[in-house]
Design a protein around this motif. Structure first.
Motif, mmCIF file in Angstrom:
data_model
loop_
_atom_site.group_PDB
_atom_site.id
_atom_site.type_symbol
_atom_site.label_atom_id
_atom_site.label_comp_id
_atom_site.label_asym_id
_atom_site.label_seq_id
_atom_site.Cartn_x
_atom_site.Cartn_y
_atom_site.Cartn_z
ATOM 1 N N LEU A 43 -1.715 -3.217 3.718
ATOM 2 C CA LEU A 43 -0.309 -3.018 4.037
ATOM 3 C C LEU A 43 0.006 -3.275 5.503
ATOM 4 C CD1 LEU A 43 0.500 0.171 1.908
ATOM 5 C CD2 LEU A 43 1.103 -2.208 1.403
ATOM 6 N N ASP A 44 -0.925 -2.939 6.386
ATOM 7 C CA ASP A 44 -0.655 -3.160 7.808
ATOM 8 C C ASP A 44 -0.559 -4.654 8.126
ATOM 9 O OD1 ASP A 44 -3.400 -3.405 7.277
ATOM 10 O OD2 ASP A 44 -3.974 -2.833 9.307
ATOM 11 N N LEU A 45 -1.337 -5.473 7.418
ATOM 12 C CA LEU A 45 -1.259 -6.916 7.624
ATOM 13 C C LEU A 45 0.020 -7.497 7.012
ATOM 14 C CD1 LEU A 45 -4.932 -8.169 7.116
ATOM 15 C CD2 LEU A 45 -3.613 -8.090 9.241
ATOM 16 N N VAL A 46 0.441 -6.960 5.872
ATOM 17 C CA VAL A 46 1.708 -7.402 5.281
ATOM 18 C C VAL A 46 2.849 -7.119 6.255
ATOM 19 C CG1 VAL A 46 3.375 -7.030 3.420
ATOM 20 C CG2 VAL A 46 0.928 -7.089 2.902
ATOM 21 N N ARG A 47 2.852 -5.911 6.797
ATOM 22 C CA ARG A 47 3.903 -5.539 7.745
ATOM 23 C C ARG A 47 3.877 -6.437 8.986
ATOM 24 N NH1 ARG A 47 2.601 -0.811 8.055
ATOM 25 N NH2 ARG A 47 4.189 0.216 6.767
ATOM 26 N N ALA A 48 2.703 -6.634 9.562
ATOM 27 C CA ALA A 48 2.588 -7.445 10.775
ATOM 28 C C ALA A 48 3.020 -8.885 10.514
ATOM 29 C CB ALA A 48 1.150 -7.408 11.295
ATOM 30 N N MET A 61 12.666 -14.150 2.914
ATOM 31 C CA MET A 61 12.738 -13.663 1.538
ATOM 32 C C MET A 61 11.313 -13.545 0.987
ATOM 33 S SD MET A 61 16.126 -13.733 1.091
ATOM 34 C CE MET A 61 16.314 -13.630 -0.696
ATOM 35 N N PHE A 62 11.028 -12.455 0.282
ATOM 36 C CA PHE A 62 9.636 -12.165 -0.113
ATOM 37 C C PHE A 62 9.571 -11.576 -1.513
ATOM 38 C CE2 PHE A 62 6.288 -8.733 -0.070
ATOM 39 C CZ PHE A 62 5.181 -9.568 -0.149
ATOM 40 N N PHE A 84 3.701 -1.605 -5.283
ATOM 41 C CA PHE A 84 4.813 -2.542 -5.301
ATOM 42 C C PHE A 84 6.019 -1.948 -4.577
ATOM 43 C CE2 PHE A 84 8.779 -3.994 -7.166
ATOM 44 C CZ PHE A 84 8.666 -5.367 -7.100
ATOM 45 N N GLN A 85 6.315 -0.690 -4.861
ATOM 46 C CA GLN A 85 7.439 -0.030 -4.190
ATOM 47 C C GLN A 85 7.184 0.086 -2.687
ATOM 48 O OE1 GLN A 85 10.308 0.511 -5.620
ATOM 49 N NE2 GLN A 85 9.536 -0.153 -7.604
ATOM 50 N N GLN A 86 5.950 0.365 -2.311
ATOM 51 C CA GLN A 86 5.601 0.418 -0.886
ATOM 52 C C GLN A 86 5.842 -0.935 -0.219
ATOM 53 O OE1 GLN A 86 1.490 1.749 -1.011
ATOM 54 N NE2 GLN A 86 2.085 3.824 -0.388
ATOM 55 N N ALA A 91 8.844 -4.510 3.337
ATOM 56 C CA ALA A 91 9.612 -5.739 3.542
ATOM 57 C C ALA A 91 10.982 -5.419 4.131
ATOM 58 C CB ALA A 91 9.755 -6.496 2.223
ATOM 59 N N ARG A 92 11.688 -4.478 3.524
ATOM 60 C CA ARG A 92 13.021 -4.128 4.024
ATOM 61 C C ARG A 92 12.941 -3.547 5.430
ATOM 62 N NH1 ARG A 92 13.208 -1.691 -1.342
ATOM 63 N NH2 ARG A 92 14.310 -3.084 -2.794
#
Length: 254
Positions: A43-48, A61-62, A84-86, A91-92
């Motif tokens: 998750l930290d890499l997705v956020r970054a 858009m993701f 998925f919700q996380q 993303a938002r």
């Protein structure tokens, strides 16, 4: 305004993360970027990654991919629906979007999905080797088909301005004939986990002009039954002959 597309960034690989970070901070300021899943299971890499892209584009858009929903190393432990919700929240919070949005003459529609074996029956070998079966965790009693039902049921049914160009995107393939004929028969054992035919029904109900997909790691642009399908995967560093190290412009407003 231009619309660019990519997928399968897999920023767990240093070379891929560096590619994202090295994108121009100025060239795409008025443009839209579609990211069709598989950034990382971390998750930290997705956020970054999303935060880096948001700084470079007018809008990002993701949709999550299967790797993004892996629950290995998740702390605290979660199932893949909760993850998925996380991911949608991240993303938002990062400034990206997971909802249908309109931009001038184009409407972009994210479509969630999974695979339901409409592309074939999985072999015992695939059931053993495909990482999703070990790395994803679903609520008790939830079948693969039920997972697909769940995600397809989330997809946008909002009215879409008919004068707009409709671009939809998903991580998974909406039809198996998007796979090129040159794929060796021995490699086709993975076809059952590539997507779902029902996804294409949703794409066509939207009257999409372009549909972006990921997952296969095979860059391709093809027209089938009057609709253009595009795969713009970054993929793994060793797959340069199948994918590419460049962004693809799929639409430019007049």
């Amino acid at each position: 305004m231009r619309v660019f597309a990519t997928s399968d960034l897999h920023v767990d690989y240093e070379a891929n993360l560096r590619w994202v970070e090295d994108l121009s901070a100025h060239e795409y300021a008025d443009d839209i970027l579609i990211v069709a899943g598989d950034i990382s299971h971390k998750l930290d890499l997705v956020r970054a990654c999303l935060q880096s892209l948001v700084r470079k584009f007018k809008r990002v858009m993701f949709v999550p991919g299967n790797h993004d929903l892996w629950t290995i190393q998740a702390s605290p432990p979660v199932d893949s629906l909760s993850k998925f919700q996380q991911l949608c929240h991240i993303a938002r919070d990062s400034g990206a979007s997971v909802e249908t949005e309109r931009f001038a003459d184009v409407t972009i529609v994210p479509l969630f999905s999974w695979y339901d074996y409409s592309f074939g029956t999985p072999s015992a070998d695939l059931l053993q080797k495909w990482t999703d079966y070990h790395a994803c965790k679903w609520p008790a009693g939830m079948s693969v088909k039920a997972v697909t039902d769940h995600f397809l049921g989330m997809n946008s049914k909002v009215p879409i301005a008919p004068e707009n160009t409709i671009i939809s995107f998903s991580h998974f393939l909406p039809r198996i004939d998007l796979m090129p004929n040159y794929i060796p028969p021995a490699h086709r054992f993975i076809y059952p986990v590539l997507g779902a035919e029902r996804l294409d029904s949703q794409v066509r109900a939207l009257r999409s002009k372009i549909h972006v997909y990921g997952h296969s790691h095979i860059n391709r642009k093809t027209e089938l039954d009057g609709l253009t399908y595009v795969n713009c995967a970054l993929a793994y560093p060793h797959e340069a002959r199948l994918a590419s190290r460049t962004l693809h412009c799929i639409h430019e407003s007049a």
